[in-house]
Design an enzyme around this catalytic site. Structure first.
Site, PDB file in Angstrom:
ATOM      1  N   TRP A 101      18.844  10.904   8.365  1.00  0.00           N
ATOM      2  CA  TRP A 101      17.445  10.524   9.092  1.00  0.00           C
ATOM      3  C   TRP A 101      17.654   9.318  10.271  1.00  0.00           C
ATOM      4  O   TRP A 101      16.873   9.242  11.001  1.00  0.00           O
ATOM      5  CB  TRP A 101      17.095   9.574   7.814  1.00  0.00           C
ATOM      6  CG  TRP A 101      16.506  10.511   6.926  1.00  0.00           C
ATOM      7  CD1 TRP A 101      16.830  10.406   5.605  1.00  0.00           C
ATOM      8  CD2 TRP A 101      15.529  11.525   6.826  1.00  0.00           C
ATOM      9  NE1 TRP A 101      16.280  11.361   4.803  1.00  0.00           N
ATOM     10  CE2 TRP A 101      15.631  12.537   5.620  1.00  0.00           C
ATOM     11  CE3 TRP A 101      14.838  12.294   7.978  1.00  0.00           C
ATOM     12  CZ2 TRP A 101      14.665  13.437   5.358  1.00  0.00           C
ATOM     13  CZ3 TRP A 101      13.793  13.245   7.500  1.00  0.00           C
ATOM     14  CH2 TRP A 101      14.083  13.870   6.411  1.00  0.00           C
ATOM     15  N   ASP A 171      14.616   1.519   8.686  1.00  0.00           N
ATOM     16  CA  ASP A 171      13.908   2.469   7.834  1.00  0.00           C
ATOM     17  C   ASP A 171      14.038   2.287   6.264  1.00  0.00           C
ATOM     18  O   ASP A 171      15.268   2.553   5.880  1.00  0.00           O
ATOM     19  CB  ASP A 171      14.181   3.811   8.385  1.00  0.00           C
ATOM     20  CG  ASP A 171      13.805   5.172   7.412  1.00  0.00           C
ATOM     21  OD1 ASP A 171      13.032   4.837   6.420  1.00  0.00           O
ATOM     22  OD2 ASP A 171      13.871   6.235   7.723  1.00  0.00           O
ATOM     23  N   LYS A 195       8.951   8.122  -1.646  1.00  0.00           N
ATOM     24  CA  LYS A 195      10.210   8.019  -2.378  1.00  0.00           C
ATOM     25  C   LYS A 195      10.045   7.090  -3.504  1.00  0.00           C
ATOM     26  O   LYS A 195      10.701   7.169  -4.547  1.00  0.00           O
ATOM     27  CB  LYS A 195      11.397   7.426  -1.532  1.00  0.00           C
ATOM     28  CG  LYS A 195      11.356   8.337   0.061  1.00  0.00           C
ATOM     29  CD  LYS A 195      12.117   9.663  -0.366  1.00  0.00           C
ATOM     30  CE  LYS A 195      11.751  10.589   0.853  1.00  0.00           C
ATOM     31  NZ  LYS A 195      12.432  10.480   1.983  1.00  0.00           N
TER      32      LYS A 195
HETATM   33  C1  LIG Z   1      12.586  11.024   3.200  1.00  0.00           C
HETATM   34  C2  LIG Z   1      12.942  10.155   4.485  1.00  0.00           C
HETATM   35  C3  LIG Z   1      12.379  10.190   5.605  1.00  0.00           C
HETATM   36  C4  LIG Z   1      11.615  11.447   6.101  1.00  0.00           C
HETATM   37  O1  LIG Z   1      10.319  11.049   5.418  1.00  0.00           O
HETATM   38  P1  LIG Z   1       8.770  11.925   5.709  1.00  0.00           P
HETATM   39  O2  LIG Z   1       7.871  11.244   5.370  1.00  0.00           O
HETATM   40  O3  LIG Z   1       9.190  13.371   5.357  1.00  0.00           O
HETATM   41  O4  LIG Z   1       8.915  12.037   7.375  1.00  0.00           O
HETATM   42  C5  LIG Z   1      12.971   9.434   6.707  1.00  0.00           C
HETATM   43  N1  LIG Z   1      13.847   8.301   6.164  1.00  0.00           N
HETATM   44  C6  LIG Z   1      14.128   8.352   4.948  1.00  0.00           C
HETATM   45  C7  LIG Z   1      15.216   7.140   4.821  1.00  0.00           C
HETATM   46  C8  LIG Z   1      13.893   9.263   4.112  1.00  0.00           C
HETATM   47  O5  LIG Z   1      14.458   8.953   2.949  1.00  0.00           O
END
Ligand SMILES: *Cc1c(COP(=O)(O)O)cnc(C)c1O
Length: 360
Positions: A101, A171, A195
């Site tokens: 990511w 993030d 998540k």
């Molecule tokens: C799942 C995830 C993403 C991507 O998320 P989307 O909503 O599918 O774009 C980005 N960063 C992290 C840390 C993630 O766990």
């Protein structure tokens, strides 16, 4: 009705009481005679829902007054572009590469300017967090970027990088609301909610006000400007209204649990059940350097791809689902977010003990 123990990395398990409450309100939300899904986002009833959600989130995280809370769309992946479009004033930013990511965010930023990889753990399959106490931060960097909890590899920054005065952008998709955070240490943090908070389709961004300006990269679409969303209370256009409503219910659930200190204590205890077993097992072992282990995503392997596959299959038949590791790494991964009860992990470990005896 039978519910499984769902170890999915995302979309993921939600608190059962939240789902029940939403079900009870599905046809008639508190006397309005309609579902929240059918409601105008300009209605009084909906304004109350989003206001309460923001207020509860601010309370949970202790968000300072000079930070805006934005409810956005496009997934966490959309932020990979929105961050540089809005924040890369000098067209320079420094990225720490701790997994897929972070790497995707870094690659996206290269479309807009000079995105430097100032540290990486790619040399050991992202199984650790690099030392970020003295990074070669660029003098003119607009921000330093991290992915705080690496969902796929199961690592977590337990110490934030020394950004040498540059704003930190993080993030937090897979560790959102899993523990208390000091928001004032960030320029911005954001996460897709699927998540640990709610249904896919909502991204929450918490941004220091001075970073929200009209001065964005030329050509930045209106919908991708933080200022537009900030000035319009996340209602420049129709927001992901039902998703925000569910997030709000999860915030209330977290407040009822006692807040993020209590959640962290619970999450530490819960993760220890699995990590302690992995450390003593003669068949299974964890794949991450101990000090960098995530409380949310726990990858593990047997060392045999064939045994791994059999384990995943037998676990599923026993009601422990979505334990297959990410398609890029193999093995297993148990995601044990806030809403996974400790009993789920205890039962999984009991199942693993049996599997170990049978396959030794
Ligand atoms: C799942 C995830 C993403 C991507 O998320 P989307 O909503 O599918 O774009 C980005 N960063 C992290 C840390 C993630 O766990």
């Amino acid at each position: 009705m039978s519910r499984v123990y769902n170890f999915s990395a995302g979309p993921a398990v939600l608190p059962e009481v939240v789902l029940k409450e939403a079900a009870a309100e599905m046809l008639d939300y508190r006397g309005t005679g309609m579902s929240v899904m059918e409601m105008s986002h300009r209605s009084k009833a909906y304004q109350a829902i989003i206001d309460q959600a923001e207020e509860d989130l601010r309370k949970l995280m202790g968000i300072p007054e000079n930070y805006k809370v934005l409810f956005l769309q496009g997934g966490a992946s959309q932020q990979f572009a929105m961050v540089p479009m809005n924040l890369m004033k000098n067209r320079v930013a420094d990225y720490v590469i701790t997994g897929q990511w972070a790497k995707k965010a870094w690659q996206e930023a290269q479309l807009y300017g000079q995105a430097n990889a100032v540290a990486s753990s790619a040399d050991k399959t992202f199984s650790y967090i690099p030392d970020c106490s003295d990074l070669p931060i660029s003098d003119n960097a607009d921000y330093v970027y991290i992915c705080e909890n690496n969902t796929i590899y199961g690592t977590k920054f337990w110490t934030l990088p020394n950004t040498k005065g540059k704003p930190l952008v993080s993030d937090v998709s897979s560790c959102f609301l899993s523990e208390p955070v000091d928001v004032s240490r960030y320029g911005m943090l954001y996460g897709g909610v699927q998540k640990n908070i709610g249904p896919a389709g909502v991204v929450i961004a918490i941004i220091r006000e001075d970073l929200i300006t009209e001065d964005v990269l030329p050509g930045t679409p209106t919908m991708l400007r933080y200022k537009i969303h900030a000035d319009n209370g996340s209602m420049y256009n129709t927001p992901p209204a039902y998703g925000i409503y569910i997030c709000g219910k999860v915030f209330q659930w977290l407040l009822n649990q006692g807040g993020l200190e209590v959640m962290k204590e619970y999450n530490v205890r819960k993760a220890a059940v699995l990590y302690d077993f992995l450390d003593s097992s003669t068949l299974f072992h964890g794949t991450v350097v101990k000090k960098d282990r995530s409380l949310m995503n726990v990858p593990f392997v047997t060392g045999s791809a064939e045994l791994d596959a059999r384990f995943v299959k037998e676990a599923e038949a026993a009601g422990f689902v979505n334990l297959k590791g990410h398609r890029t790494v193999g093995g297993m991964r148990a995601s044990i977010y806030n809403a996974m009860p400790i009993e789920g992990v205890q039962k999984l470990v009991a199942f693993m003990e049996r599997f170990e005896k049978e396959n030794r």
